[in-house]
Design an enzyme around this catalytic site. Structure first.
Site, PDB file in Angstrom:
ATOM      1  CB  VAL A  15      21.058 -24.124 -31.761  1.00 55.64           C
ATOM      2  CG1 VAL A  15      21.812 -23.382 -30.155  1.00 55.64           C
ATOM      3  CG2 VAL A  15      19.663 -23.529 -31.295  1.00 55.64           C
TER       4      VAL A  15
ATOM      5  CG  PHE B 206       8.534 -13.679 -30.050  1.00 54.03           C
ATOM      6  CD1 PHE B 206       8.774 -15.048 -30.009  1.00 54.03           C
ATOM      7  CD2 PHE B 206       7.106 -13.404 -30.536  1.00 54.03           C
ATOM      8  CE1 PHE B 206       8.116 -15.801 -29.920  1.00 54.03           C
ATOM      9  CE2 PHE B 206       6.655 -14.732 -30.431  1.00 54.03           C
ATOM     10  CZ  PHE B 206       6.668 -15.698 -30.226  1.00 54.03           C
TER      11      PHE B 206
ATOM     12  NE  ARG C  77      20.331 -18.519 -36.188  1.00 55.90           N
ATOM     13  CZ  ARG C  77      19.430 -17.888 -36.645  1.00 55.90           C
ATOM     14  NH1 ARG C  77      18.470 -18.883 -37.997  1.00 55.90           N
ATOM     15  NH2 ARG C  77      17.960 -17.491 -36.116  1.00 55.90           N
ATOM     16  NE  ARG C  78      20.112 -12.356 -35.578  1.00 55.90           N
ATOM     17  CZ  ARG C  78      19.538 -11.328 -34.892  1.00 55.90           C
ATOM     18  NH1 ARG C  78      18.929 -10.181 -35.490  1.00 55.90           N
ATOM     19  NH2 ARG C  78      18.686 -11.596 -33.547  1.00 55.90           N
TER      20      ARG C  78
ATOM     21  CB  ALA D 229      23.586 -15.053 -26.115  1.00 53.10           C
TER      22      ALA D 229
ATOM     23  CB  THR E 166      12.463  -9.461 -27.930  1.00 54.64           C
ATOM     24  OG1 THR E 166      10.896 -10.685 -28.226  1.00 54.64           O
ATOM     25  CG2 THR E 166      12.516  -9.469 -26.008  1.00 54.64           C
TER      26      THR E 166
ATOM     27  CE1 TYR F  83       7.268 -20.677 -30.257  1.00 50.67           C
ATOM     28  CE2 TYR F  83       5.299 -19.358 -29.340  1.00 50.67           C
ATOM     29  CZ  TYR F  83       6.648 -19.509 -29.409  1.00 50.67           C
ATOM     30  OH  TYR F  83       7.858 -18.731 -28.132  1.00 50.67           O
TER      31      TYR F  83
HETATM   32  P1  NDP Z   1      14.325 -12.834 -29.886  1.00 48.40           P
HETATM   33  O1  NDP Z   1      14.037 -12.640 -31.463  1.00 48.40           O
HETATM   34  O2  NDP Z   1      14.317 -11.097 -29.304  1.00 48.40           O
HETATM   35  O3  NDP Z   1      15.465 -13.479 -29.413  1.00 48.40           O
HETATM   36  C1  NDP Z   1      15.966 -14.558 -30.306  1.00 48.40           C
HETATM   37  C2  NDP Z   1      17.037 -15.176 -30.091  1.00 48.40           C
HETATM   38  O4  NDP Z   1      17.459 -17.076 -30.285  1.00 48.40           O
HETATM   39  C3  NDP Z   1      18.183 -14.248 -30.608  1.00 48.40           C
HETATM   40  O5  NDP Z   1      19.166 -14.451 -29.970  1.00 48.40           O
HETATM   41  C4  NDP Z   1      18.473 -15.425 -31.931  1.00 48.40           C
HETATM   42  O6  NDP Z   1      19.811 -14.994 -32.317  1.00 48.40           O
HETATM   43  C5  NDP Z   1      18.296 -16.931 -31.230  1.00 48.40           C
HETATM   44  N1  NDP Z   1      18.309 -17.596 -31.895  1.00 48.40           N
HETATM   45  C6  NDP Z   1      17.286 -17.968 -33.326  1.00 48.40           C
HETATM   46  N2  NDP Z   1      17.732 -19.270 -33.870  1.00 48.40           N
HETATM   47  C7  NDP Z   1      18.995 -19.821 -33.188  1.00 48.40           C
HETATM   48  C8  NDP Z   1      19.818 -20.670 -34.131  1.00 48.40           C
HETATM   49  N3  NDP Z   1      19.017 -21.164 -34.765  1.00 48.40           N
HETATM   50  N4  NDP Z   1      20.463 -21.040 -33.414  1.00 48.40           N
HETATM   51  C9  NDP Z   1      21.091 -19.974 -32.535  1.00 48.40           C
HETATM   52  N5  NDP Z   1      20.393 -19.490 -31.920  1.00 48.40           N
HETATM   53  C10 NDP Z   1      19.051 -18.385 -32.623  1.00 48.40           C
HETATM   54  O7  NDP Z   1      13.105 -13.399 -28.709  1.00 48.40           O
HETATM   55  P2  NDP Z   1      12.510 -13.127 -28.060  1.00 48.40           P
HETATM   56  O8  NDP Z   1      14.077 -13.068 -27.021  1.00 48.40           O
HETATM   57  O9  NDP Z   1      11.656 -13.106 -27.656  1.00 48.40           O
HETATM   58  O10 NDP Z   1      13.373 -14.796 -27.441  1.00 48.40           O
HETATM   59  C11 NDP Z   1      13.878 -15.617 -26.928  1.00 48.40           C
HETATM   60  C12 NDP Z   1      12.971 -16.680 -26.419  1.00 48.40           C
HETATM   61  O11 NDP Z   1      11.805 -16.671 -25.488  1.00 48.40           O
HETATM   62  C13 NDP Z   1      12.009 -17.886 -27.788  1.00 48.40           C
HETATM   63  O12 NDP Z   1      12.414 -19.383 -27.252  1.00 48.40           O
HETATM   64  C14 NDP Z   1      10.843 -17.563 -27.208  1.00 48.40           C
HETATM   65  O13 NDP Z   1       9.981 -18.543 -28.691  1.00 48.40           O
HETATM   66  C15 NDP Z   1      10.702 -17.602 -26.734  1.00 48.40           C
HETATM   67  N6  NDP Z   1       9.019 -16.519 -25.883  1.00 48.40           N
HETATM   68  C16 NDP Z   1       9.594 -15.817 -26.158  1.00 48.40           C
HETATM   69  C17 NDP Z   1       7.853 -14.760 -25.976  1.00 48.40           C
HETATM   70  C18 NDP Z   1       7.727 -13.477 -26.582  1.00 48.40           C
HETATM   71  O14 NDP Z   1       6.259 -12.938 -26.072  1.00 48.40           O
HETATM   72  N7  NDP Z   1       8.216 -12.313 -26.568  1.00 48.40           N
HETATM   73  C19 NDP Z   1       7.402 -15.641 -24.961  1.00 48.40           C
HETATM   74  C20 NDP Z   1       7.521 -16.456 -24.555  1.00 48.40           C
HETATM   75  C21 NDP Z   1       8.480 -17.418 -24.982  1.00 48.40           C
HETATM   76  P3  NDP Z   1      20.300 -15.102 -33.871  1.00 48.40           P
HETATM   77  O15 NDP Z   1      19.084 -14.713 -34.666  1.00 48.40           O
HETATM   78  O16 NDP Z   1      21.209 -13.985 -33.696  1.00 48.40           O
HETATM   79  O17 NDP Z   1      20.808 -16.632 -34.161  1.00 48.40           O
HETATM   80  C1  8X3 Z   2       5.520 -16.289 -27.502  1.00 47.03           C
HETATM   81  C2  8X3 Z   2       3.592 -15.949 -26.654  1.00 47.03           C
HETATM   82  O1  8X3 Z   2       1.728 -16.166 -26.796  1.00 47.03           O
HETATM   83  O2  8X3 Z   2       3.334 -14.666 -28.852  1.00 47.03           O
HETATM   84  O3  8X3 Z   2       5.736 -17.688 -26.993  1.00 47.03           O
HETATM   85  O4  8X3 Z   2       2.813 -17.800 -28.452  1.00 47.03           O
HETATM   86  S1  8X3 Z   2       2.966 -15.852 -28.027  1.00 47.03           S
END
Ligand code: NDP
Ligand code: 8X3
Length: 256
Positions: A62, A191, A39-40, A15, A189, A154
């Site tokens: 997690v 990501f 984590r942050r 979150a 994001t 992935y």
């Molecule tokens: P962000 O990098 O913006 O957010 C990822 C979040 O995951 C951060 O809050 C990070 O928090 C947390 N996180 C990562 N590793 C851990 C861990 N070990 N324990 C707890 N928290 C963790 O990316 P998105 O919001 O885009 O990604 C969220 C989800 O959506 C992911 O599962 C991603 O695979 C998925 N997704 C993303 C897409 C995209 O294009 N953006 C498309 C499809 C799916 P912190 O580092 O503080 O722990």
């Molecule tokens: C994130 C979307 O297409 O970059 O899950 O893998 S993609």
């Protein structure tokens, strides 16, 4: 009747950024009690200040079962009965072909996207089943549905999320616990910044000259799935930006 006017307790992993942060804000703005974990911890403090009374923030990695246990044990009484778990924490690392990929990147993706997700689910499900009520919303990806170069591990972790979500539904039939898999496409994001190990230029190029989904778009889908009446289970939602579609299958032509 929908569940929109009843205060629920919602646990969101990851979150501190992107979808998780937007989803935490969306539910908190509706008056629900939100546990925002990542984590942050510093990143979560702003969230805590914005929603003083109905947000509980906690540091959580997690990938560690011990840390999950400690986090759940430490929840204040008023946040301890979880109605909705949003398994959002996750990441992609690298975009290299499989024969060049970094094995430690693969390990981290498996530990977070698969193990973290099933640990959280396994820990929170018994209480939901006991209550004969609850909802698990997993954040999968279109990468679990379609192959693309460099998607290797992935995409495979997100294919796990898809099938795990379906198998949960099979196990939970008769318990009134719902399961949803949200499968977003390109969304802007942090990501890509994470995927490219902090290379901002590379990350920016992914979203350049196009209109990607936003974190709020995904939060809207999560909230909508949750707000359906209790007898409706949204199995999955696949969403892409209008500016994204599938490409043709690739063929390797023999060079003459
Ligand atoms: P962000 O990098 O913006 O957010 C990822 C979040 O995951 C951060 O809050 C990070 O928090 C947390 N996180 C990562 N590793 C851990 C861990 N070990 N324990 C707890 N928290 C963790 O990316 P998105 O919001 O885009 O990604 C969220 C989800 O959506 C992911 O599962 C991603 O695979 C998925 N997704 C993303 C897409 C995209 O294009 N953006 C498309 C499809 C799916 P912190 O580092 O503080 O722990
Ligand atoms: C994130 C979307 O297409 O970059 O899950 O893998 S993609």
């Amino acid at each position: 009747m929908t569940s929109t006017n009843i205060i629920k307790t919602i646990f969101i992993t990851g979150a501190s950024s992107g979808f998780g942060l937007a989803t935490a804000k969306a539910f908190a703005a509706k008056g629900h009690k939100v546990i925002a974990a990542a984590r942050r911890q510093q990143r979560l403090e702003a969230l805590q200040q914005e929603f003083v009374t109905n947000i509980y923030v906690m540091p959580l990695d997690v990938t560690s079962e011990a840390k999950i246990d400690a986090a759940l044990d430490s929840l204040p009484q008023e946040f301890s009965s979880i109605d909705l778990l949003v398994n959002n924490a996750g990441l992609a690392l690298g975009l290299s072909p499989a024969h060049q990929a970094d094995i430690s990147d693969w390990d981290k993706m498996v530990d977070t996207n698969i193990k973290g997700l099933y640990l959280m689910t396994r820990k929170l499900l018994p209480n939901m089943v006991k209550n004969q009520s609850g909802h698990i919303i997993n954040i999968g990806s279109i990468a679990g549905n379609y192959a693309y170069p460099g998607g290797n591990a992935y995409g495979a972790t997100k294919a796990f999320v898809k099938q795990f979500s379906r198998n949960l539904r099979a196990d939970l039939l008769g318990t009134h616990v719902r399961v949803t898999n949200i499968e977003p496409g390109l969304a802007e994001t942090e990501f890509s910044l994470v995927r490219f190990h902090g290379d901002q230029d590379k990350a920016d190029k992914v979203y350049e000259d196009t209109q990607a989904l936003t974190a709020d778009d995904i939060a809207n889908a999560v909230v909508w799935a949750f707000e359906q009446p209790a007898h409706v289970n949204i199995n999955s939602i696949e969403l892409m930006p209008t500016s994204q579609a599938w490409s043709a299958l690739a063929i390797d032509k023999v060079q003459g």
